[in-house]
Write an enzyme that holds these catalytic residues in place. Structure first.
Site, PDB file in Angstrom:
ATOM      1  CG  ASN B  92       3.066  32.933  63.746  1.00 37.08           C
ATOM      2  OD1 ASN B  92       2.323  32.228  63.689  1.00 37.08           O
ATOM      3  ND2 ASN B  92       4.296  32.837  65.115  1.00 37.08           N
ATOM      4  CB  ILE B  99       6.924  31.599  57.410  1.00 36.69           C
ATOM      5  CG1 ILE B  99       6.820  32.561  55.936  1.00 36.69           C
ATOM      6  CG2 ILE B  99       6.543  30.833  57.598  1.00 36.69           C
ATOM      7  CD1 ILE B  99       6.369  31.387  54.515  1.00 36.69           C
ATOM      8  CB  CYS B 100       8.417  33.080  62.242  1.00 37.26           C
ATOM      9  SG  CYS B 100       9.648  32.584  63.285  1.00 37.26           S
ATOM     10  CG  LEU B 101       6.895  26.135  60.102  1.00 31.37           C
ATOM     11  CD1 LEU B 101       5.698  26.337  61.575  1.00 31.37           C
ATOM     12  CD2 LEU B 101       5.813  26.139  59.159  1.00 31.37           C
TER      13      LEU B 101
END
Lengths: 544, 168
Positions: B92, B99-101
């Protein structure tokens, strides 16, 4: 925020439309739907393609795919259109204005909207906009809560509410919020309660409230606070609320309530009503303006108000798909003494600053008949951007008249069914005048002129705040077009000294022949003789 | 979307953000969380540098990751921008450290703070969300070939000292 939660039977909201998360401009619903909106095409994200070739602006997400088939092109444009959100403008919470503005807004829209919005002003005379930035529902309810408390106008009530909110920290703790985190938000709400409680003496509560809610920091803190209250409320009654939810309560709360940008949905409205509004004795009603069948907006009562000495504090929200504004019935507003904070109102409306230019202009504008002259001057100015010329029904130029004691002289010993009204009430009404198209203005303007001696006005000292104002319970319907009037209490009422039907509610209703909507409309005329004699007696008693 | 346009209305916004960050700094100093550090880069408070330790029994065990955090004028009503400064091989996180959150995007809530963000990132290291990867190869290997995954993690990793030496 779409509601994934409409499933099995939240009965109270059975036919509520699902929220479309598409926003704000009612015109988006009115005219036939174009696949893309013109403003979309004009936006910088897309540039007009030379025939046959499609070059996307570097900033588009498709920058790496310069060549597309027409179908892809269309899909891409549709996607951009779906994602398009108009730039949100306007104050976070606007001034109170005549709801005929809504009708004007929809004048060219779908017929159902037209009918419904035209019926709106007769029942819900005023409204207030909330900025459609994804928080409007939360903001509207929070604002309405404080405004309703101001309406009740009891200092003790503010203390009680502060204590109650502080006690709700237990609920927040129980839901797992750390006090370190929420206390900053909560403090803003407590502060505002304290400020407004203190303002009752001075009578500037309405402007303080508007100021607070137009401060992004304060307003967001309070919105966050009420969201946390709603979330904690739901979590503390998880079994009950789980029935209305398709996902578990915890994730629902974190996604649909606690998330920083998420519009309020029906479950959250209900929860916030239970947690914040109802325990304070405030009623909450939502008026749905949509394309459903009917001649007027659909009303849903979420909670019923308690009776505070004849006052029934209400929050009324106007819901248009994806957006909330605040509505008022004329009787939601306290007794009319709205001149006191006229300067504040004008400050929001710099279109009209010319009235402040010279005292002479003020004096002139106080002479009935003269204001209509002013009116045409300002109409031109104020039509600039927002208001189409159809709004002939107003006087946008109530001149600043700070030295006014319209009601105080009418204070005989209170008879039985009378509610004491504190100073704050006078103020509560005031922002009406900020509106350039309040159709209340001409009427109140007149009543004012009848109640005072114009030549003395500029030298008249500030009156002491009236300790108690006798007011008939205006929320009680009596049948027939006439409502009880404070003038009934005055000695000599009905002897011809005073024009009889003078409550502001009556004046502003279309039953009044001086109202433009009355079939036998006849503008009020000034009779200098009556005016002076009628006024003198009252004025004397005021100064004693 | 909402806050960006509203920021102008609040003249005191900058002060409020700074106050809030001051308070968070106090909290972090008073009650340090093991495995997590955060400190502002300068007096401005709007940029911070943080570190998180890789959680034990994950491929990131015993590794330390440096991150940058940037707080806009609407914090805490909008999430901070968080980037991995230490190169990291993770489903991610992309190769520029983005960041993919969800909680750093649409699921952000004003009740989150620096501590909760860093804890969430720490747990993301051990529990990647492989259904929406930024690094597809990593997501693939995580499920299929953990040994290769670990090798790539270590190959990509740099210690804070190495980073400083490279002046990153």
């Amino acid at each position: 925020m779409a509601t994934p939660v409409m499933a099995g039977g939240f009965q109270a909201f059975g036919h509520v439309p699902a929220h479309s998360h598409y926003h704000e401009s009612p015109l988006a619903f009115g005219p036939p739907h174009l696949p893309f909106r013109p403003s979309e095409l004009a936006s910088a994200r897309y540039q007009h393609p030379p025939a046959g070739h499609f070059h996307y602006n570097q900033t588009t997400s498709m920058a790496d795919a310069p060549f597309l088939t027409p179908e892809e092109e269309f899909a891409q444009l549709q996607k951009l259109s779906n994602e398009y959100e108009p730039e949100v403008t306007g104050p976070l919470v606007g001034d109170r204005q005549s709801s005929s503005a809504i009708a004007t807004e929809y004048a060219n829209a779908d017929p159902i909207y037209r009918v419904k919005t035209q019926a709106l002003p007769s029942k819900y005379a005023f409204f207030r906009t909330c900025r459609g930035d994804g928080h409007c529902g939360w903001r509207a309810i929070a604002f309405g809560y404080f405004e309703a408390l101001l309406h009740v106008g009891d200092v003790a009530k503010f203390d009680v509410e502060e204590a109650r909110l502080i006690s709700m920290n237990n609920l927040l703790n129980l839901a797992g919020f750390s006090e370190d985190v929420y206390i900053d938000f909560a403090e803003e709400a407590y502060d505002l309660l304290r400020k407004l409680g203190g303002s009752l003496q001075v009578g500037n509560g309405a402007s303080l409230l508007l100021e607070a809610f137009n401060d992004m920091g304060v307003s967001m803190a309070i919105i966050t606070y009420v969201k946390l209250l709603a979330s904690a409320w739901i979590q503390s009654r998880a079994e009950e609320y789980q029935n209305y939810l398709q996902i578990d309560v915890k994730s629902y709360c974190s996604q649909n309530i606690e998330a920083a940008v998420c519009e309020i949905d029906d479950i959250a409205v209900a929860a916030l009503s239970e947690a914040l509004v109802k325990p304070a004795g405030i009623g909450l009603e939502i008026l749905y303006l949509d394309r459903s069948v009917g001649d007027e907006v659909n009303a849903h009562a979420i909670s019923q108000p308690m009776n505070f000495n004849g006052l029934l504090p209400m929050i009324r929200l106007l819901y248009r798909p994806g957006h909330y504004d605040i509505l008022y019935r004329a009787e939601d507003l306290p007794a009319p003494q709205q001149q006191a904070t006229i300067h504040v109102a004008l400050a929001y409306n710099n279109n009209h600053n010319f009235e402040e230019a010279s005292p002479d202009a003020n004096l002139l504008s106080m002479i009935p008949g003269m204001y209509s002259h002013n009116r045409f001057q300002t109409v031109d100015q104020s039509f600039g951007h927002r208001w189409p010329p159809a709004t002939y029904d107003f006087d946008p130029t109530p001149a600043p008249q700070p030295h006014i004691t319209p009601i105080q002289p009418y204070a005989p010993p209170p008879p039985a069914p009378v509610a004491p009204v504190s100073v704050a009430h006078q103020d509560f009404m005031s922002p009406v005048h900020a509106s350039p198209i309040s159709h209340q203005s001409p009427a109140s303007h007149h009543s004012l002129q009848l109640e005072q001696q114009p030549m003395q006005l500029p030298f008249h000292p500030h009156p002491p705040p009236p300790l108690s104002i006798d007011r008939a319970p205006i929320t009680v319907e009596r049948g027939g077009p006439f409502r009880p009037s404070m003038y009934e209490l005055e000695p000599g009422f009905g002897t011809g000294e005073v024009t009889p039907f003078q409550t502001n509610i009556f004046r502003n209703s279309h039953f009044n022949t001086c109202h433009f909507m009355n079939p036998s409309f006849q503008p009020e005329e000034w009779s200098p003789h009556e005016y002076r004699t009628g006024n003198k007696g009252r004025h004397k008693s005021a100064s004693q | 979307m909402a806050l960006s346009s509203g920021a102008r209305t609040n003249g005191s916004g900058g002060a409020t953000v700074a106050q809030r960050l001051q308070k968070e700094l106090m909290d972090i100093m008073m009650k340090p969380t093991p495995g997590i550090t955060a400190f502002p880069d300068d007096e401005n408070m709007s940029r911070w540098t943080a570190t998180i330790d890789g959680p034990s029994s994950t491929p990131y065990e015993n590794l330390v990751f440096k991150l940058s955090m940037e707080f806009g004028p609407t914090y805490p009503y909008a999430p901070p921008t968080v980037l991995f400064k230490t190169p990291i091989y993770h489903p991610n996180v992309d190769f520029s450290g983005r960041i993919c959150l969800d909680i750093l995007k649409d699921k952000w809530s004003a009740v989150y703070n620096i501590g909760t963000v860093l804890l969430s990132l720490q747990s993301l290291l051990g529990e990647p969300n492989n259904s929406s990867p930024l690094n597809g190869q990593a997501a693939d290997l995580w499920d299929k070939d953990m040994d290769e995954f670990k090798r790539l993690v270590l190959a990509r990793h740099k210690t804070p000292e190495e980073l400083d030496a490279a002046d990153l």
